[in-house]
Design an enzyme around this catalytic site. Sequence first.
Site, PDB file in Angstrom:
ATOM      1  N   ASP A  80       5.467 -11.391   1.565  1.00  0.00           N
ATOM      2  CA  ASP A  80       5.549 -10.359   0.537  1.00  0.00           C
ATOM      3  C   ASP A  80       5.660 -11.050  -0.825  1.00  0.00           C
ATOM      4  O   ASP A  80       6.368 -12.049  -0.956  1.00  0.00           O
ATOM      5  CB  ASP A  80       6.788  -9.491   0.793  1.00  0.00           C
ATOM      6  CG  ASP A  80       6.832  -8.229  -0.039  1.00  0.00           C
ATOM      7  OD1 ASP A  80       6.705  -8.333  -1.275  1.00  0.00           O
ATOM      8  OD2 ASP A  80       7.014  -7.144   0.536  1.00  0.00           O
ATOM      9  N   HIS A 149       2.062  -0.956   7.955  1.00  0.00           N
ATOM     10  CA  HIS A 149       2.586  -2.315   7.889  1.00  0.00           C
ATOM     11  C   HIS A 149       4.046  -2.351   8.318  1.00  0.00           C
ATOM     12  O   HIS A 149       4.752  -1.346   8.245  1.00  0.00           O
ATOM     13  CB  HIS A 149       2.433  -2.898   6.477  1.00  0.00           C
ATOM     14  CG  HIS A 149       3.050  -2.071   5.396  1.00  0.00           C
ATOM     15  ND1 HIS A 149       2.461  -0.919   4.909  1.00  0.00           N
ATOM     16  CD2 HIS A 149       4.211  -2.220   4.705  1.00  0.00           C
ATOM     17  CE1 HIS A 149       3.220  -0.398   3.956  1.00  0.00           C
ATOM     18  NE2 HIS A 149       4.293  -1.164   3.827  1.00  0.00           N
ATOM     19  N   PHE A 150       4.461  -3.523   8.750  1.00  0.00           N
ATOM     20  CA  PHE A 150       5.825  -3.763   9.206  1.00  0.00           C
ATOM     21  C   PHE A 150       6.459  -4.835   8.325  1.00  0.00           C
ATOM     22  O   PHE A 150       5.887  -5.906   8.144  1.00  0.00           O
ATOM     23  CB  PHE A 150       5.831  -4.225  10.670  1.00  0.00           C
ATOM     24  CG  PHE A 150       5.257  -3.217  11.622  1.00  0.00           C
ATOM     25  CD1 PHE A 150       6.087  -2.369  12.342  1.00  0.00           C
ATOM     26  CD2 PHE A 150       3.882  -3.098  11.782  1.00  0.00           C
ATOM     27  CE1 PHE A 150       5.555  -1.421  13.213  1.00  0.00           C
ATOM     28  CE2 PHE A 150       3.344  -2.157  12.655  1.00  0.00           C
ATOM     29  CZ  PHE A 150       4.179  -1.311  13.365  1.00  0.00           C
ATOM     30  N   HIS A 151       7.639  -4.533   7.788  1.00  0.00           N
ATOM     31  CA  HIS A 151       8.393  -5.509   6.998  1.00  0.00           C
ATOM     32  C   HIS A 151       9.317  -6.302   7.911  1.00  0.00           C
ATOM     33  O   HIS A 151      10.047  -5.723   8.720  1.00  0.00           O
ATOM     34  CB  HIS A 151       9.286  -4.807   5.967  1.00  0.00           C
ATOM     35  CG  HIS A 151       8.567  -4.144   4.852  1.00  0.00           C
ATOM     36  ND1 HIS A 151       8.324  -4.771   3.642  1.00  0.00           N
ATOM     37  CD2 HIS A 151       8.061  -2.894   4.730  1.00  0.00           C
ATOM     38  CE1 HIS A 151       7.696  -3.926   2.831  1.00  0.00           C
ATOM     39  NE2 HIS A 151       7.515  -2.780   3.472  1.00  0.00           N
TER      40      HIS A 151
END
Length: 208
Positions: A80, A149-151
């Site tokens: 990120d 999306h996956f954090h």
Amino acid sequence: SKPGSALQSFLGKAPAVPMASRTAAEAADPGDQVFSPAEASDSNALGVRYDPGNPFLRILSGQAAAFKLLETEHALAFLDTMPMTRGHCLLIPKVRVATVLDLDEATTVAVLRELPRLARAVVEVTGCTGMHVLQNNGAEAMQTVFHVHFHLIPRYGECSMSELAAKRKPLNREDAETLAAEVRACLAQPIRAAGSSGGGGASGRSRL
């Protein structure tokens, strides 16, 4: 402030187009597939439509570069650019879908099978003591980038989410290059079976 506002200030901000970590030749590599409109989700029970202008699609199509951690035929993970903590990264599918409601079974399996090993590699490299895995669907759930999306957010026992959100700042390019390379190297190591002898301490931990 309203409950959850600090978390929203974090999750409600779409990462800027990730900083370059690939050469121009790599960015132009046709291996970065440009997906056909037939693969795009239209809308779902939440009324969420796929955004063809989102920054993740630019990465997938080769129009923007990223600090890649992992890439398979179906999934991509990268750092990120406005991390909450060191090692904060994103895992996305390569198909054009807005939310988890739009994922088919095969894609879900192909993408989420990468989540545990990615998490283990990030923990191994960063030395974090905890990790959030977060995923949002729809504006009411604080989603602003409409490509599912996956954090993965490492925690180090430093402070609250509110404080982390307030301190969030752009990714340091030099550190990102080092971190991404270390995670990729960790992921490239052979899988060791649980319980196999490998020495004590960190060196005996399963990396994948």
